[in-house]
Write a protein that holds these residues in place. Structure first.
Motif, PDB file in Angstrom:
ATOM      1  N   UNK A 274     -27.733   2.306  10.950  1.00 55.91           N
ATOM      2  CA  UNK A 274     -26.530   2.984  10.455  1.00 55.91           C
ATOM      3  C   UNK A 274     -26.914   4.134   9.532  1.00 55.91           C
ATOM      4  N   UNK A 275     -27.853   3.880   8.606  1.00 55.52           N
ATOM      5  CA  UNK A 275     -28.240   4.927   7.665  1.00 55.52           C
ATOM      6  C   UNK A 275     -29.017   6.053   8.353  1.00 55.52           C
ATOM      7  N   UNK A 276     -29.793   5.713   9.353  1.00 58.78           N
ATOM      8  CA  UNK A 276     -30.504   6.763  10.090  1.00 58.78           C
ATOM      9  C   UNK A 276     -29.507   7.721  10.737  1.00 58.78           C
ATOM     10  N   UNK A 277     -28.442   7.170  11.295  1.00 59.73           N
ATOM     11  CA  UNK A 277     -27.404   8.016  11.888  1.00 59.73           C
ATOM     12  C   UNK A 277     -26.668   8.800  10.812  1.00 59.73           C
ATOM     13  N   UNK A 278     -26.436   8.167   9.658  1.00 61.51           N
ATOM     14  CA  UNK A 278     -25.660   8.810   8.590  1.00 61.51           C
ATOM     15  C   UNK A 278     -26.394  10.007   7.995  1.00 61.51           C
ATOM     16  N   UNK A 279     -27.712   9.913   7.858  1.00 67.13           N
ATOM     17  CA  UNK A 279     -28.450  10.993   7.190  1.00 67.13           C
ATOM     18  C   UNK A 279     -28.968  12.042   8.168  1.00 67.13           C
ATOM     19  N   UNK A 280     -28.712  11.873   9.450  1.00 59.31           N
ATOM     20  CA  UNK A 280     -29.176  12.849  10.435  1.00 59.31           C
ATOM     21  C   UNK A 280     -28.560  14.219  10.118  1.00 59.31           C
ATOM     22  N   UNK A 281     -29.407  15.191   9.785  1.00 60.09           N
ATOM     23  CA  UNK A 281     -28.927  16.525   9.458  1.00 60.09           C
ATOM     24  C   UNK A 281     -28.415  16.687   8.042  1.00 60.09           C
ATOM     25  N   UNK A 282     -28.531  15.642   7.226  1.00 58.31           N
ATOM     26  CA  UNK A 282     -28.078  15.710   5.833  1.00 58.31           C
ATOM     27  C   UNK A 282     -29.264  15.510   4.908  1.00 58.31           C
ATOM     28  N   UNK A 283     -29.249  16.185   3.756  1.00 54.39           N
ATOM     29  CA  UNK A 283     -30.365  16.012   2.826  1.00 54.39           C
ATOM     30  C   UNK A 283     -29.928  15.487   1.469  1.00 54.39           C
ATOM     31  N   UNK A 284     -28.633  15.159   1.305  1.00 56.62           N
ATOM     32  CA  UNK A 284     -28.128  14.693   0.018  1.00 56.62           C
ATOM     33  C   UNK A 284     -27.277  13.446   0.231  1.00 56.62           C
ATOM     34  N   UNK A 285     -27.515  12.420  -0.614  1.00 53.90           N
ATOM     35  CA  UNK A 285     -26.847  11.131  -0.448  1.00 53.90           C
ATOM     36  C   UNK A 285     -26.305  10.649  -1.790  1.00 53.90           C
ATOM     37  N   UNK A 286     -25.061  10.174  -1.787  1.00 53.97           N
ATOM     38  CA  UNK A 286     -24.535   9.417  -2.924  1.00 53.97           C
ATOM     39  C   UNK A 286     -24.725   7.949  -2.589  1.00 53.97           C
ATOM     40  N   UNK A 287     -25.473   7.243  -3.462  1.00 57.79           N
ATOM     41  CA  UNK A 287     -25.867   5.859  -3.175  1.00 57.79           C
ATOM     42  C   UNK A 287     -25.219   4.911  -4.183  1.00 57.79           C
ATOM     43  N   UNK A 288     -24.541   3.912  -3.649  1.00 54.01           N
ATOM     44  CA  UNK A 288     -23.936   2.888  -4.509  1.00 54.01           C
ATOM     45  C   UNK A 288     -23.969   1.570  -3.763  1.00 54.01           C
TER      46      UNK A 288
END
Length: 302
Positions: A56-70
């Motif tokens: 799920x996270x691999x798909x979520x960060x595809x093409x993104x370089x910034x994450x809000x993590x909680x």
């Protein structure tokens, strides 16, 4: 593209709205997209599933370089390592090398930090994520004003809320919406690198007795705080659905705060949220109490 985890929670929902209002492209990771705030699914990309799942996270960060993590709450966890670092470990590859803004806790480096229950576990998770070479900003907080919402029922029925904290313990309580606003600023700022903690404090330190006094003034009814013994608190948390280790981690955190876990953090314009506790009571607690009283009254009339 900015990825937001836990987008339906008290902080995450504010983060999503703040980013969308700023016309920032957003992708959310939601176990149940139906719980997203109205309009979010139409404005943001949605990845369905848990952000503790590597696929799920691999798909979520595809093409993104910034994450809000909680990390989502897990009262059924076998222990705090499983609930915090254990949740993050499977997805470290997805976070590696990215810019990550997370919600953490005050107290790192204090004499009691190693025995602070959930705070200790949160700091260990911070170390794991930062160790992936992610650019990491930990928003470190004390207690949320919004935690008082869990006590609306007892406040309405008995005029009391309780906990293991000392009544005279002064802490920098902060509104969750102010934590979210700080997160949005960092998520939109492309200039920071490395690892750092960013304190997010309320405008003033408040004792639990003073919290009760202000809440009572706003609600127009007497409210008092009652300190309870540790074993009684653990038993109450277990009745509320926590495993014994998770309940004891809450007690350990409270006892560490009693011993100065959150003390000594300098309040500056850059670390101080604007929402006062009295304002929060007027805008959040009082409407919640009114809804609770109306529901209770309706149930009593049936």
């Amino acid at each position: 593209m900015i990825v937001v985890t836990a987008p339906t929670g008290q902080i995450g929902a504010h983060v999503v709205r703040g980013l969308l209002d700023a016309d920032v492209p957003v992708r959310v990771v939601a176990r149940d997209p139906a719980r997203l705030a109205p309009g979010v699914a139409a404005q943001a990309e949605v990845v369905t599933g848990s952000h503790g799942d590597p696929d799920v996270m691999a798909a979520a960060v595809d093409g993104a370089d910034t994450v809000f993590w909680l990390v989502p709450p897990d009262p059924a966890a076998a222990g705090v390592d499983q609930a915090f670092a254990g949740f993050a470990r499977p997805v470290l590859d997805a976070l590696a090398g990215r810019r990550v803004v997370a919600v953490s806790a005050l107290g790192r480096g204090t004499p009691v930090a190693a025995r602070a229950g959930r705070v200790t576990a949160t700091h260990a998770m911070d170390d794991l994520i930062a160790g992936t070479a992610a650019a990491y900003r930990a928003l470190v907080t004390s207690s949320f004003m919004d935690n008082l919402l869990r006590h609306v029922g007892p406040i309405i029925t008995d005029g009391v809320f309780y906990g293991p904290h000392r009544p005279d313990l002064a802490m920098p309580h902060v509104a969750t919406r102010d934590v979210a606003a700080a997160a949005v600023r960092l998520l939109r700022d492309r200039t920071w690198t490395g690892r750092a903690e960013v304190p997010v404090l309320g405008p003033e330190d408040l004792t639990f007795d003073r919290i009760a006094e202000i809440a009572g003034e706003v609600l127009g009814r007497p409210v008092r705080y009652r300190q309870v013994p540790g074993d009684a608190f653990v038993a109450a948390m277990m009745r509320a659905g926590n495993t014994e280790p998770m309940a004891r981690s809450l007690l350990d955190m409270a006892l560490a705060k009693n011993d100065g876990l959150d003390a000594g953090v300098a309040r500056t314009p850059g670390t101080t949220g604007p929402t006062t506790f009295r304002q929060w009571c007027r805008e959040v607690l009082r409407p919640a109490a009114e809804r609770s009283a109306a529901i209770a009254g309706g149930a009593g009339g049936r």
